[in-house]
Design an enzyme around this catalytic site. Structure first.
Site, PDB file in Angstrom:
ATOM      1  N   ARG A  35       1.081  -1.012   0.462  1.00 57.98           N
ATOM      2  CA  ARG A  35      -0.076   0.078   0.561  1.00 57.98           C
ATOM      3  C   ARG A  35       1.018   0.798  -0.384  1.00 57.98           C
ATOM      4  O   ARG A  35       0.219   2.302  -0.734  1.00 57.98           O
ATOM      5  CB  ARG A  35      -1.203   0.417   1.284  1.00 57.98           C
ATOM      6  CG  ARG A  35      -1.417  -0.605   0.846  1.00 57.98           C
ATOM      7  CD  ARG A  35      -2.636  -1.191   2.690  1.00 57.98           C
ATOM      8  NE  ARG A  35      -3.206  -0.186   2.737  1.00 57.98           N
ATOM      9  CZ  ARG A  35      -5.088   0.408   1.585  1.00 57.98           C
ATOM     10  NH1 ARG A  35      -4.960  -1.182   1.513  1.00 57.98           N
ATOM     11  NH2 ARG A  35      -5.671   1.080   2.064  1.00 57.98           N
ATOM     12  N   CYS A  68      -7.618  -5.067   2.586  1.00 58.93           N
ATOM     13  CA  CYS A  68      -6.321  -5.285   2.998  1.00 58.93           C
ATOM     14  C   CYS A  68      -6.134  -5.433   4.079  1.00 58.93           C
ATOM     15  O   CYS A  68      -7.748  -5.404   5.319  1.00 58.93           O
ATOM     16  CB  CYS A  68      -5.499  -3.346   3.714  1.00 58.93           C
ATOM     17  SG  CYS A  68      -4.537  -3.520   5.064  1.00 58.93           S
ATOM     18  N   PRO A  77      -8.819   3.907   3.714  1.00 59.83           N
ATOM     19  CA  PRO A  77      -9.117   4.274   2.690  1.00 59.83           C
ATOM     20  C   PRO A  77      -7.650   5.730   2.608  1.00 59.83           C
ATOM     21  O   PRO A  77      -6.975   5.797   3.372  1.00 59.83           O
ATOM     22  CB  PRO A  77     -10.402   5.311   2.804  1.00 59.83           C
ATOM     23  CG  PRO A  77     -10.173   5.140   4.464  1.00 59.83           C
ATOM     24  CD  PRO A  77     -10.102   4.021   4.653  1.00 59.83           C
ATOM     25  N   VAL A  78      -7.884   6.279   1.049  1.00 60.17           N
ATOM     26  CA  VAL A  78      -7.009   7.331   1.275  1.00 60.17           C
ATOM     27  C   VAL A  78      -7.336   9.068   1.092  1.00 60.17           C
ATOM     28  O   VAL A  78      -7.229   9.510   0.316  1.00 60.17           O
ATOM     29  CB  VAL A  78      -5.834   6.640  -0.691  1.00 60.17           C
ATOM     30  CG1 VAL A  78      -4.862   5.847   0.213  1.00 60.17           C
ATOM     31  CG2 VAL A  78      -6.941   6.682  -1.521  1.00 60.17           C
ATOM     32  N   ASP A  79      -8.297   8.455   1.267  1.00 60.30           N
ATOM     33  CA  ASP A  79      -8.999   9.947   0.929  1.00 60.30           C
ATOM     34  C   ASP A  79      -8.645  11.345   1.169  1.00 60.30           C
ATOM     35  O   ASP A  79      -8.943  12.091   0.295  1.00 60.30           O
ATOM     36  CB  ASP A  79     -10.374  10.402   1.739  1.00 60.30           C
ATOM     37  CG  ASP A  79     -11.195   9.895   2.811  1.00 60.30           C
ATOM     38  OD1 ASP A  79     -10.536   7.988   3.418  1.00 60.30           O
ATOM     39  OD2 ASP A  79     -10.895  11.160   4.039  1.00 60.30           O
ATOM     40  N   GLN A  80      -7.717  11.127   3.198  1.00 55.61           N
ATOM     41  CA  GLN A  80      -7.374  12.214   3.341  1.00 55.61           C
ATOM     42  C   GLN A  80      -5.959  12.752   2.070  1.00 55.61           C
ATOM     43  O   GLN A  80      -5.171  13.631   2.097  1.00 55.61           O
ATOM     44  CB  GLN A  80      -6.742  12.358   4.835  1.00 55.61           C
ATOM     45  CG  GLN A  80      -7.744  11.665   5.259  1.00 55.61           C
ATOM     46  CD  GLN A  80      -8.710  13.037   5.846  1.00 55.61           C
ATOM     47  OE1 GLN A  80      -8.317  14.691   5.654  1.00 55.61           O
ATOM     48  NE2 GLN A  80      -9.876  12.794   5.125  1.00 55.61           N
ATOM     49  N   ILE A 126      -6.545   2.055  15.943  1.00 57.19           N
ATOM     50  CA  ILE A 126      -6.036   2.846  14.013  1.00 57.19           C
ATOM     51  C   ILE A 126      -6.277   2.320  13.323  1.00 57.19           C
ATOM     52  O   ILE A 126      -7.185   2.951  12.573  1.00 57.19           O
ATOM     53  CB  ILE A 126      -4.750   2.653  14.614  1.00 57.19           C
ATOM     54  CG1 ILE A 126      -3.753   3.230  15.454  1.00 57.19           C
ATOM     55  CG2 ILE A 126      -3.952   3.304  12.879  1.00 57.19           C
ATOM     56  CD1 ILE A 126      -4.005   5.270  15.667  1.00 57.19           C
ATOM     57  N   ARG A 180       8.434  -8.652   3.760  1.00 57.94           N
ATOM     58  CA  ARG A 180       7.983  -7.607   4.013  1.00 57.94           C
ATOM     59  C   ARG A 180       9.026  -6.452   4.566  1.00 57.94           C
ATOM     60  O   ARG A 180       9.000  -4.262   4.839  1.00 57.94           O
ATOM     61  CB  ARG A 180       6.502  -7.045   3.955  1.00 57.94           C
ATOM     62  CG  ARG A 180       6.002  -7.915   2.729  1.00 57.94           C
ATOM     63  CD  ARG A 180       4.304  -7.607   2.835  1.00 57.94           C
ATOM     64  NE  ARG A 180       4.082  -6.141   2.808  1.00 57.94           N
ATOM     65  CZ  ARG A 180       3.705  -5.476   3.573  1.00 57.94           C
ATOM     66  NH1 ARG A 180       2.122  -6.722   3.726  1.00 57.94           N
ATOM     67  NH2 ARG A 180       3.915  -3.652   4.009  1.00 57.94           N
TER      68      ARG A 180
HETATM   69  N1  EPU Z   1      -7.096   6.627   7.174  1.00 57.34           N
HETATM   70  C1  EPU Z   1      -8.511   7.522   6.251  1.00 57.34           C
HETATM   71  N2  EPU Z   1      -8.017   8.187   5.731  1.00 57.34           N
HETATM   72  C2  EPU Z   1      -6.962   8.381   4.868  1.00 57.34           C
HETATM   73  C3  EPU Z   1      -6.451   7.291   5.041  1.00 57.34           C
HETATM   74  C4  EPU Z   1      -6.260   7.174   6.260  1.00 57.34           C
HETATM   75  O1  EPU Z   1      -9.396   7.134   7.123  1.00 57.34           O
HETATM   76  O2  EPU Z   1      -7.163   9.065   3.689  1.00 57.34           O
HETATM   77  C5  EPU Z   1      -7.720   5.835   8.355  1.00 57.34           C
HETATM   78  C6  EPU Z   1      -6.382   4.587   8.541  1.00 57.34           C
HETATM   79  O3  EPU Z   1      -7.615   3.651   7.774  1.00 57.34           O
HETATM   80  C7  EPU Z   1      -6.124   4.383   9.676  1.00 57.34           C
HETATM   81  C8  EPU Z   1      -5.970   5.637   9.985  1.00 57.34           C
HETATM   82  O4  EPU Z   1      -6.546   6.789   9.468  1.00 57.34           O
HETATM   83  O5  EPU Z   1      -7.597   3.585  10.247  1.00 57.34           O
HETATM   84  C9  EPU Z   1      -4.482   5.869  10.520  1.00 57.34           C
HETATM   85  O6  EPU Z   1      -4.145   4.800   8.523  1.00 57.34           O
HETATM   86  P1  EPU Z   1      -2.519   5.861   8.149  1.00 57.34           P
HETATM   87  O7  EPU Z   1      -2.679   6.604   7.411  1.00 57.34           O
HETATM   88  O8  EPU Z   1      -1.874   6.471   9.757  1.00 57.34           O
HETATM   89  O9  EPU Z   1      -1.566   4.708   7.640  1.00 57.34           O
HETATM   90  P2  EPU Z   1      -0.438   4.598   6.657  1.00 57.34           P
HETATM   91  O10 EPU Z   1       0.142   5.546   6.894  1.00 57.34           O
HETATM   92  O11 EPU Z   1      -1.752   3.934   5.414  1.00 57.34           O
HETATM   93  C10 EPU Z   1       1.537   3.409   8.037  1.00 57.34           C
HETATM   94  C11 EPU Z   1       2.416   2.564   8.430  1.00 57.34           C
HETATM   95  C12 EPU Z   1       1.301   1.942   9.106  1.00 57.34           C
HETATM   96  C13 EPU Z   1       1.321   1.941  10.296  1.00 57.34           C
HETATM   97  C14 EPU Z   1       0.573   2.633  10.307  1.00 57.34           C
HETATM   98  C15 EPU Z   1      -0.117   3.750  11.363  1.00 57.34           C
HETATM   99  C16 EPU Z   1       3.710   3.040   6.706  1.00 57.34           C
HETATM  100  C17 EPU Z   1       4.330   2.752   4.744  1.00 57.34           C
HETATM  101  N3  EPU Z   1       3.032   2.387   6.721  1.00 57.34           N
HETATM  102  O12 EPU Z   1       0.686   3.482   7.540  1.00 57.34           O
HETATM  103  O13 EPU Z   1       2.820   0.380   9.115  1.00 57.34           O
HETATM  104  O14 EPU Z   1       0.639   0.956  11.062  1.00 57.34           O
HETATM  105  O15 EPU Z   1       1.339   4.109   9.806  1.00 57.34           O
HETATM  106  O16 EPU Z   1       0.921   3.457  12.525  1.00 57.34           O
HETATM  107  O17 EPU Z   1       4.533   3.988   6.908  1.00 57.34           O
HETATM  108  C18 EPU Z   1       3.036  -1.893   9.345  1.00 57.34           C
HETATM  109  O18 EPU Z   1       4.758  -1.409   8.759  1.00 57.34           O
HETATM  110  O19 EPU Z   1       3.087  -2.783   9.371  1.00 57.34           O
HETATM  111  C19 EPU Z   1       2.148  -0.892   8.794  1.00 57.34           C
HETATM  112  C20 EPU Z   1       1.407  -1.199   8.431  1.00 57.34           C
END
Ligand code: EPU
Length: 417
Positions: free
Chosen positions: A93, A117, A123-126, A327, A397
């Site tokens: 992702r 997932c 989602p990636v809306d933000q 989270i 990974r």
């Molecule tokens: N979320 C939204 N909208 C968005 C983005 C996120 O609703 O546009 C929600 C997600 O669904 C989740 C929460 O916000 O419920 C937090 O997600 P976040 O975006 O912070 O996660 P991420 O950036 O996709 C990174 C790490 C993850 C880690 C999370 C939380 C990377 C590459 N990945 O993911 O790492 O769990 O932050 O700290 O930096 C791992 O290494 O095993 C892993 C999953």
């Protein structure tokens, strides 16, 4: 498919060197897209996610080479194909991190929607809302997000929720925008100041990274730079928990103790002794482990990426522990596997109650995501008899040579191909 076979019951002892952080390396590699000059990155961990990211960047026209010390040099002299295809995005992702840099540098990006997932909806809306605030248009077609823009314009962006890669994507996009961008409610994870340090070395003007308000003054172009990736705080935490849970005594080198406060607090509550220096730590078990309560939340609170590993430890601690996951909505997939090893865990909604048992008993278990895999390896190290952990491609990974590192600490663990 590879499996790990573990004969549990050995207290870990010795010294282990911690690798560079996966979740810092991935965004930093995509920062290479922001300049036509070479970016040299040291301390890049050897992981499948890193290879996937390098493949993705090479498909776009980025040249990459490894130096003799394990550094990676990337050069995006010209980007021929600003596309992240479904085949790669579905396996990782973090591929979505190319979106911000591509739109900022080229005004064009086509990135597959990540799809399902194992740990939640994600989602990636933000990310998209932020890019739109910077002036990009976003269309959806055939499962792809298609972003287009002239030069991005600085803007005030208030994130509705704290997102790590969302903050990173927007911080990178804003470096080349016209004017000032302020990201409010930004994520504060230590990987964000590490990315900011790399971008700053490339000529970006960023302040506030590591706080919840980040200000980026856009510049016309970025240049080449040399950056070393920070140590992996989750790999560090995983080894700390493995040492504690097996009643061991382990020294960790090449670490950043200041990035692990919440994890160290909880470990100390279980009764283990921890010493820290500037770049080392020592964890020493100190009699029986005690139950703890914890709740995951964005940094600096307890990290979701350490939740599963702590559950393995709690499964043999004295008393009942409570773990609340805030989270990701589906990050208890390891529970059923731990139950197969004899753990006493009840889940209701986002809360797990773990009643410590006298011992776990080895069995065959299946890994479902990266951190769940790590937790099952820890459970196997604690359990009596043999544990086989299947589907360990998840583990590869995010953990560099985990079975080698554990073997050197005395664990009886081997990979079966
Ligand atoms: N979320 C939204 N909208 C968005 C983005 C996120 O609703 O546009 C929600 C997600 O669904 C989740 C929460 O916000 O419920 C937090 O997600 P976040 O975006 O912070 O996660 P991420 O950036 O996709 C990174 C790490 C993850 C880690 C999370 C939380 C990377 C590459 N990945 O993911 O790492 O769990 O932050 O700290 O930096 C791992 O290494 O095993 C892993 C999953």
């Amino acid at each position: 498919m590879d499996k790990l076979v573990i004969e549990g019951g050995v207290p870990l002892a010795g010294t282990v060197a911690i690798s560079g952080a996966k979740n810092a390396a991935l965004p930093i590699l995509t920062a290479a897209l922001l300049t036509d000059e070479p970016l040299l990155i040291d301390n890049v961990p050897h992981l499948r996610d890193v290879s996937t990211m390098l493949n993705l960047l090479m498909q776009m026209g980025v040249t990459t080479s490894l130096d003799e010390k394990g550094g990676v040099e990337l050069r995006a002299a010209s980007i021929t194909k600003p596309v992240a295809p479904y085949e790669l995005v579905k396996t990782m992702r973090a591929s979505v991190l190319v979106l911000g840099p591509l739109v900022a540098r080229l005004g064009e990006a086509r990135v597959s929607l990540p799809g399902g997932c194992a740990i939640g909806l994600r989602p990636v809306d933000q990310h998209l809302k932020g890019l739109q605030a910077l002036g990009a248009t976003i269309d959806m077609a055939q499962g792809y997000m298609i972003a287009r823009a002239g030069r991005l314009r600085g803007a005030r962006i208030r994130m509705d929720i704290v997102t790590v890669t969302g903050t990173e994507n927007l911080m990178m996009a804003a470096t080349l925008a016209d004017g000032v961008t302020v990201i409010e409610n930004a994520a504060r994870e230590p990987e964000i100041p590490d990315l900011a340090a790399c971008l700053t070395a490339m000529g970006a003007k960023i302040s506030g990274a590591g706080t919840d308000v980040i200000t980026i003054e856009g510049v016309a172009r970025l240049h080449g730079a040399h950056h070393g990736v920070m140590p992996d705080r989750i790999e560090t935490g995983t080894f700390l928990v493995a040492a504690a849970a097996t009643g061991g005594d382990v020294r960790l080198t090449g670490v950043r103790p200041d990035t692990l406060d919440a994890v160290l607090d909880k470990l100390r509550e279980t009764g283990v002794h921890i010493e820290t220096g500037v770049d080392w730590m020592r964890v020493k078990a100190n009699g029986a482990l005690k139950a703890v309560n914890l709740r995951t939340a964005p940094y600096p609170a307890f990290p979701t990426d350490m939740q599963a590993q702590f559950m393995a430890l709690c499964s043999v601690a004295q008393g009942t522990s409570r773990i609340i996951e805030t989270i990701f909505e589906n990050r208890f997939m390891h529970v059923q596997e731990m139950q197969r090893l004899g753990a006493d865990i009840a889940v209701e909604g986002n809360t797990a109650m773990i009643k410590g048992v006298d011992h776990l008993q080895g069995a065959t278990v299946m890994a479902t995501d990266l951190r769940a895999s790590a937790s099952l390896v820890i459970a196997g190290l604690i359990a009596r008899g043999a544990t086989t952990v299947e589907r360990i491609y998840h583990l590869d990974r995010g953990y560099e040579r985990i079975e080698e590192k554990l073997s050197r600490l005395g664990a009886r663990i081997r990979r079966v191909r």
